[in-house]
Design an enzyme around this catalytic site. Sequence first.
Site, PDB file in Angstrom:
ATOM      1  N   GLN A  75      68.070 -50.602 -44.646  1.00  0.00           N
ATOM      2  CA  GLN A  75      68.801 -51.801 -45.100  1.00  0.00           C
ATOM      3  C   GLN A  75      70.131 -51.386 -45.743  1.00  0.00           C
ATOM      4  O   GLN A  75      70.589 -52.012 -46.698  1.00  0.00           O
ATOM      5  CB  GLN A  75      67.950 -52.605 -46.091  1.00  0.00           C
ATOM      6  CG  GLN A  75      66.933 -53.529 -45.437  1.00  0.00           C
ATOM      7  CD  GLN A  75      67.589 -54.721 -44.725  1.00  0.00           C
ATOM      8  OE1 GLN A  75      68.665 -55.175 -45.079  1.00  0.00           O
ATOM      9  NE2 GLN A  75      66.926 -55.221 -43.694  1.00  0.00           N
ATOM     10  N   SER A  76      70.758 -50.348 -45.212  1.00  0.00           N
ATOM     11  CA  SER A  76      71.920 -49.764 -45.865  1.00  0.00           C
ATOM     12  C   SER A  76      73.145 -50.688 -45.891  1.00  0.00           C
ATOM     13  O   SER A  76      73.653 -51.098 -44.842  1.00  0.00           O
ATOM     14  CB  SER A  76      72.285 -48.461 -45.154  1.00  0.00           C
ATOM     15  OG  SER A  76      73.552 -48.005 -45.562  1.00  0.00           O
TER      16      SER A  76
END
Length: 331
Positions: free
Chosen positions: A75-76
């Site tokens: 989920q960067s």
Amino acid sequence: MNLSSIPRRKYNYGPTPIERLNNLSEYLDGPDVYIKRDDLLGLTGGGNKTRKLEFLVADALKNNADTLITCGAVQSNHCRLTLSAAKKEQLDCRLVLEERVSDSYNLNANGNNFLFNLLDAGDITVVPGGSDMMKEMEKVADQVRSEGKSPYIIPGGGSNEIGATGYVACAQEIMTQLFEHSLDIDYIVTTSGSAGTHAGLLVGMEGNNNHIPIVGISVNKEKKVQEENVYNLVKKTSDYLNVQNRIDRKSVNVFDDYVGPGYSLPTDRMKEAIKLLAQKEGILLDPVYTGKTMAGFIDLTRQGYFKKGDKILFIHTGGSPALYDYTSLFQ
Ligand SMILES: *Cc1c(COP(=O)(O)O)cnc(C)c1O
């Protein structure tokens, strides 16, 4: 310190606002809380990586690169923003995602993953947690070269001396704003992750002889390791920018009590902090970084570390797109 000779792209629209959080301050009955709205920076969804990318992408272009390679968690925010910068500059982009929580990559996940798809990330490489991410990115770089293209590797979180320069610039922006608003801040509170934000702020403040204490809240590493990481990047960034002042190791200060079970894993305090900021101030925090950092700030206030009358500047480093992958926590 003069940053004007360093190559920079412009992805922001001027200083981000500093606002006083009247309702939160009253609710906590402790320090006066101000917030620096770096969640409102440019590129898709804003957040701290945009400041770093202004310098990193400029360096990539100076090196005639045509493909950005970077890495991050599934989920960067950093991957979303690097991809966004690549689209704006019409560069290719290859993402390498690390499953820090096993089996956490889901092609159909919401949040940043949805945005990777919407922005058309192309081939994404997913590797297991604990992989040597630099080695994995080098592999992708070899592949890019074999296609006749020119890769530029941006380290995780954009946290090298070039990316950290974005937060040296932010520190200078803050000093100007504090002067303009005649605001005397006692502490700056920031997330401490891949360390570029924390280190850049320290170099920008201390390098300009401004000694406002900076409190870092770790979202991953234990105190000793994180302080070492921050200090190493402080030294590299100081060298890169020819900072004359020697920055004291003692000015690197990290609390590691708010990580919970691990990076990106929820805590009750994080949920409380996210709800509080939403319901008292209409501001969205994120579950991985700013929610835990605000949780740390609130707990340290309740413990009396921050006192009534203190003026705090909380750096909102962004991340709210990730919130949409955590909606079940709040239902
Ligand atoms: C990456 C990130 C951080 C941490 O910043 P570092 O420079 O990596 O320490 C904090 N908040 C958000 C929203 C981020 O995406």
